[in-house]
Structures are given as structure tokens and as C-alpha cells.
Design an enzyme around this catalytic site. Sequence first.
Site, short mmCIF file in Angstrom:
data_model
loop_
_atom_site.label_atom_id
_atom_site.label_comp_id
_atom_site.label_asym_id
_atom_site.label_seq_id
_atom_site.Cartn_x
_atom_site.Cartn_y
_atom_site.Cartn_z
N CYS A 180 14.97 -8.80 -4.11
CA CYS A 180 15.30 -8.76 -2.69
C CYS A 180 14.35 -7.75 -2.04
CB CYS A 180 16.76 -8.34 -2.54
SG CYS A 180 17.38 -8.43 -0.87
N CYS A 230 1.23 -5.87 -1.39
CA CYS A 230 1.76 -4.60 -0.89
C CYS A 230 1.08 -4.25 0.43
CB CYS A 230 1.51 -3.50 -1.92
SG CYS A 230 2.06 -1.86 -1.39
N CYS A 239 -1.20 -0.84 -0.29
CA CYS A 239 -2.41 -0.82 -1.11
C CYS A 239 -3.03 -2.19 -1.38
CB CYS A 239 -2.14 -0.13 -2.44
SG CYS A 239 -1.04 -1.08 -3.53
N CYS A 248 0.81 2.06 -5.91
CA CYS A 248 0.91 3.14 -4.92
C CYS A 248 2.30 3.75 -4.80
CB CYS A 248 0.45 2.65 -3.55
SG CYS A 248 1.57 1.46 -2.78
#
Length: 190
Positions: free
Chosen positions: A168, A96, A99, A148
Amino acid sequence: MANKTPKNWLFIFVAGFIGVMLVTLFAQNKTCTTCPIVQMIKGIKSCSVAEKPADQNEPLKNKLTAEQYYVTQMKGTEAPFTGKYHNFHGEGKYVCVVCGSELFSSETKFDSGTGWPSFSVPISKDNVDEKTDKSLLMTRTEVTCHKCGAHLGHVFNDGPQPTGLRYCINSASLNFIGNEPNFTQAQSNP
């Protein structure tokens, strides 16, 4: 005058249809106090972002690029075939961008031909959340980071076996960490 009546009705019908679409697109959160028309004019895509005090968003606005912020915090979508990972083939994991939570592995990445990075399964189902998304006059399953809440993309049931799933995901919501010990993030930006 008889010829003008059908055109007037057509105009009223089209204007009403557009009005209903605008309200549908911008007023999905019933607790939102911001007028849908004001949201459209100001470019606000999500009530949850609009209602957060600006000081809470400032650290993220400083950390992320404008596109990363738009995708992860305003549930945006990058244009197809423009993201840095749609045609990227490094070995490692995708985390991510907000985070750093581990989300997807290069081992489950495949070319779906859609223009976005596609994965058949997350690293752990505990690291992503899935929820119904009824925006844009369709029903889809949104994928967010469990840690997050960042918007990642959507999951569809048209992927390869054995899962049959296609996660996706927007490149803008991801960072890549390569398996090689000397791999740097800058190398993943083709």
C-alpha cells in the site's frame, strides 16, 4: 460533593490516557532529544528529520512538493483516494520520487479499494526495505526505498495470490515512467 468525585476521577483518567498516547506517538525514537510536546506543537512527525540540520533538507524541500516531502521524509500518509496514482492505469514502472530507483511495475498493480496504489510485489526485493513500524498504537511493516530511505508506505498480508501481499504505497512517493517512447511524466498526472 459525592457526585463530583467520579467526574474528577474520569477527568484525571482521560487526561492521563491522552498524555500517554501523546508520549507514545511522538517519542518512539529513544535517541531523540526533542520533547514530544514540542514536536507536536511544531508539527514534527519524526525525530530523524527534526535532528537533521536544515541545510541538509533544503535541496529536497526545493525538489519535492510539500506533500512529497511530508510523505517521504516525515513518514506521512496522503489522504485516501486523493493521490494521482490510486486510480491510474498506465503501463510502465513506478519509481522513487526522491532518487528515481525502480520500485513497482504496473503489471503487479491492483485495485485494493483502499484509496492508495497497491502492488502485489516490488520490481526487486533489493530495491525496497521493510521494517517494523509501531507508530499509531499498532504494529505494521513499513516499506522504504532501499537506495535513499524514502518512506513509501506499508505492506500487508491481505493481497491477491500468488504473493498474498498488498504493498500500500503513497502516490506522493512515486513517479511514473510509461512504456511508450513518447510518454511524458506530465501525462501521468490525471
